[in-house]
Design an enzyme around this catalytic site. Structure first.
Site, PDB file in Angstrom:
ATOM      1  N   ASP A 238       0.810  -1.219   0.000  1.00 51.68           N
ATOM      2  CA  ASP A 238       0.000   0.000   0.000  1.00 51.68           C
ATOM      3  C   ASP A 238       0.843   1.268   0.000  1.00 51.68           C
ATOM      4  O   ASP A 238       2.014   1.258   0.382  1.00 51.68           O
ATOM      5  CB  ASP A 238      -0.883   0.039   1.254  1.00 51.68           C
ATOM      6  CG  ASP A 238      -1.982  -1.015   1.231  1.00 51.68           C
ATOM      7  OD1 ASP A 238      -1.918  -1.916   0.380  1.00 51.68           O
ATOM      8  OD2 ASP A 238      -2.885  -0.928   2.095  1.00 51.68           O
ATOM      9  N   ASP A 239       0.179   2.353  -0.377  1.00 51.91           N
ATOM     10  CA  ASP A 239       0.615   3.742  -0.163  1.00 51.91           C
ATOM     11  C   ASP A 239       1.681   4.235  -1.144  1.00 51.91           C
ATOM     12  O   ASP A 239       2.165   5.354  -1.012  1.00 51.91           O
ATOM     13  CB  ASP A 239       1.107   4.001   1.281  1.00 51.91           C
ATOM     14  CG  ASP A 239       0.024   3.746   2.325  1.00 51.91           C
ATOM     15  OD1 ASP A 239      -1.130   3.486   1.918  1.00 51.91           O
ATOM     16  OD2 ASP A 239       0.333   3.802   3.529  1.00 51.91           O
ATOM     17  N   HIS A 289      -6.327   3.147  -3.796  1.00 51.04           N
ATOM     18  CA  HIS A 289      -6.197   3.340  -2.341  1.00 51.04           C
ATOM     19  C   HIS A 289      -6.535   4.786  -1.985  1.00 51.04           C
ATOM     20  O   HIS A 289      -5.998   5.324  -1.007  1.00 51.04           O
ATOM     21  CB  HIS A 289      -4.777   2.958  -1.913  1.00 51.04           C
ATOM     22  CG  HIS A 289      -4.600   2.760  -0.426  1.00 51.04           C
ATOM     23  ND1 HIS A 289      -5.540   2.127   0.375  1.00 51.04           N
ATOM     24  CD2 HIS A 289      -3.572   3.099   0.413  1.00 51.04           C
ATOM     25  CE1 HIS A 289      -5.104   2.097   1.624  1.00 51.04           C
ATOM     26  NE2 HIS A 289      -3.921   2.690   1.689  1.00 51.04           N
ATOM     27  N   HIS A 293      -5.368   9.455   0.847  1.00 53.85           N
ATOM     28  CA  HIS A 293      -5.325   8.655   2.070  1.00 53.85           C
ATOM     29  C   HIS A 293      -6.125   9.233   3.239  1.00 53.85           C
ATOM     30  O   HIS A 293      -5.665   9.206   4.403  1.00 53.85           O
ATOM     31  CB  HIS A 293      -3.868   8.411   2.501  1.00 53.85           C
ATOM     32  CG  HIS A 293      -3.675   7.084   3.186  1.00 53.85           C
ATOM     33  ND1 HIS A 293      -3.811   6.906   4.539  1.00 53.85           N
ATOM     34  CD2 HIS A 293      -3.365   5.869   2.699  1.00 53.85           C
ATOM     35  CE1 HIS A 293      -3.574   5.635   4.860  1.00 53.85           C
ATOM     36  NE2 HIS A 293      -3.302   4.984   3.747  1.00 53.85           N
ATOM     37  N   HIS A 380       3.575  -2.335   3.131  1.00 52.90           N
ATOM     38  CA  HIS A 380       3.680  -0.987   2.560  1.00 52.90           C
ATOM     39  C   HIS A 380       4.999  -0.864   1.819  1.00 52.90           C
ATOM     40  O   HIS A 380       6.060  -1.030   2.444  1.00 52.90           O
ATOM     41  CB  HIS A 380       3.568   0.070   3.668  1.00 52.90           C
ATOM     42  CG  HIS A 380       2.254   0.011   4.392  1.00 52.90           C
ATOM     43  ND1 HIS A 380       2.014  -0.920   5.375  1.00 52.90           N
ATOM     44  CD2 HIS A 380       1.110   0.710   4.227  1.00 52.90           C
ATOM     45  CE1 HIS A 380       0.758  -0.773   5.806  1.00 52.90           C
ATOM     46  NE2 HIS A 380       0.187   0.215   5.127  1.00 52.90           N
TER      47      HIS A 380
HETATM   48 NI    NI Z   1      -2.690   3.049   3.397  1.00 47.02          NI
END
Ligand code: NI
Length: 429
Positions: A238-239, A289, A293, A380
């Site tokens: 993620d991210d 995503h 955020h 991540h």
């Molecule tokens: Ni995230």
């Protein structure tokens, strides 16, 4: 022989006995892959039922292929011929029971790459030709299966490129007389009149010795794997994308032949479009995503749609296709979020907490401890420490027998529904 073919293998313990299987899928032939799966799953379910169990992919974890010859099962499915619009597959099952009884059964199937249909060997023959075939078989020296099959179904028939039929039936054996198959060949001039329309079509394809004509394969981020047969898990990152750590992760995934899923932030994809494109070009799956955020449960429906829409646009601008699933930041959802995102929601069943420990010695053992077949693992790809643990994690999972697949592959056969939340692949039982 066939481009886009790829080999699979399985070593499991079912009912206390080893099962080894090896087979080959072909990209672009879902009907053939499904036929292979149903044959494999049928054999595995039968083994499990014999000892009062249900086959689960977990039975294939931490299992080494048996090297010694002894009780157990070997399943093999390989293409034996391919030409033009025909692929011929032979599927063989070898069983040895602890009491020494053994058996071999085989079947041959014929896949039409034009229609995608898979035919049984019996479809090669005109039904009226069967009595004549059986007479020819019973007159063949050395071919003496008892009882002689009275219909085509139990016959394993290989049609060769000269028009001859090689027919095999199963034999059982005991300790000092191991199982064998009985094979008889019906020469082309005898076989010709027995072939029906489908059989004649197959023969003309085989005679042509042409390159195999395959339909286009599925999208790059999708390769067929049956997670009811083999243990699967999905690694998700993620991210990102991150200009420093994401390319290093891609190199590890390529070396380990892992397909993963990247839940990208729109703002990062917009800032690093070349990295996002590298992820996509490497065959990984990409999920939305959000753009920046936020905790979506704090936003209005319009605010949620704006976050999703802007992320869709920047990911699509960088990679081409728009994501077909999303992950809410922090895993936070409520009825408004589920209603407004307009995509299936993919959360996780194993939380690495990689962002918290920033230490492979903490998060790798945690994942290895908690993972089960069907799991989705959240990590991540923006932390150097996360990347530092990936070779260890992936090597350990693969040595346990896990197939590391992306989210669409993990959920194959269970369509993802817009507005629904998923944490792992549902198991058959
Ligand atoms: Ni995230």
């Amino acid at each position: 022989m066939i481009r886009s073919a790829y080999a699979m293998s399985l070593a499991a313990r079912v009912g206390g006995l080893p099962v080894k299987a090896s087979w080959t899928y072909i990209d672009g032939m879902p009907g053939l892959n499904a036929q292979l799966d149903s044959w494999l799953l049928g054999a595995l379910d039968t083994k499990a039922a014999a000892s009062g169990e249900r086959y689960r992919p977990a039975m294939a974890l931490n299992t080494r292929p048996a090297t010694a010859i002894g009780p157990g099962t070997t399943l093999t499915a390989e293409p034996v011929a391919a030409s033009g619009r025909v692929i011929v597959y032979r599927e063989t099952e070898n069983n040895t029971l602890p009491n020494g009884t053994s058996s071999v059964t085989s079947q041959t199937v014929y896949a039409d790459t034009n229609t995608g249909q898979v035919h049984r060997a019996a479809d090669l023959l005109r039904p009226e030709a069967l009595p004549r075939i059986h007479t020819l078989l019973s007159n063949t020296a050395g071919y003496n299966p008892k009882p002689l099959p009275n219909e085509a179904a139990p016959l394993d028939i290989v049609l060769d490129d000269q028009g001859a039929l090689r027919i095999t039936t199963a034999q059982t054996g005991t300790g000092n007389r191991p199982a064998r198959t009985a094979t008889a060949t019906i020469p082309a001039q005898e076989a010709e009149s027995a072939l029906g329309e489908f059989g004649r079509n197959v023969l003309s394809q085989l005679r042509s010795h042409a390159p195999v004509e395959l339909p286009p394969a599925a999208t790059q981020a999708f390769r067929h794997v049956n997670c009811d047969i083999v243990p699967c898990a999905a690694l998700t990152y993620d991210d990102g994308p991150d200009p420093r750590s994401t390319p290093r992760l891609l190199a590890i995934l390529r070396e380990k032949k892992v397909s993963a899923t990247f839940f990208m932030l729109g703002i990062k994809a917009a800032a690093n479009p070349a990295i996002a494109r590298q992820v996509s070009n490497a065959g990984h799956a990409i999920g939305n995503h959000t753009y920046s955020h936020p905790n979506l449960t704090m936003l209005s429906a319009a605010g949620i749609m704006n976050e999703i829409g802007r992320a869709q646009a920047s990911i699509q601008a960088a990679t081409g296709p728009a994501p077909t699933f999303m992950r809410p930041p922090y895993g936070a959802t409520n009825a408004t979020v589920r209603q407004a995102v307009g995509l299936p929601l993919i959360n996780w069943s194993v939380d690495s907490l990689d962002w918290q420990s920033r230490d492979p010695n903490v998060f790798v053992p945690k994942v290895l401890q908690e993972i089960t077949p069907g799991a989705i693992v959240i990590m991540h790809d923006i932390h150097a420490t996360t990347i530092a643990g990936q070779t260890w994690l992936i090597t350990a999972l693969q040595s346990q027998g896990y197939h590391l697949v992306n989210v669409p592959e993990l959920f194959e056969g269970t369509p993802l529904v817009t507005g629904q939340t998923y944490r792992s692949r549902p198991q058959r039982w």
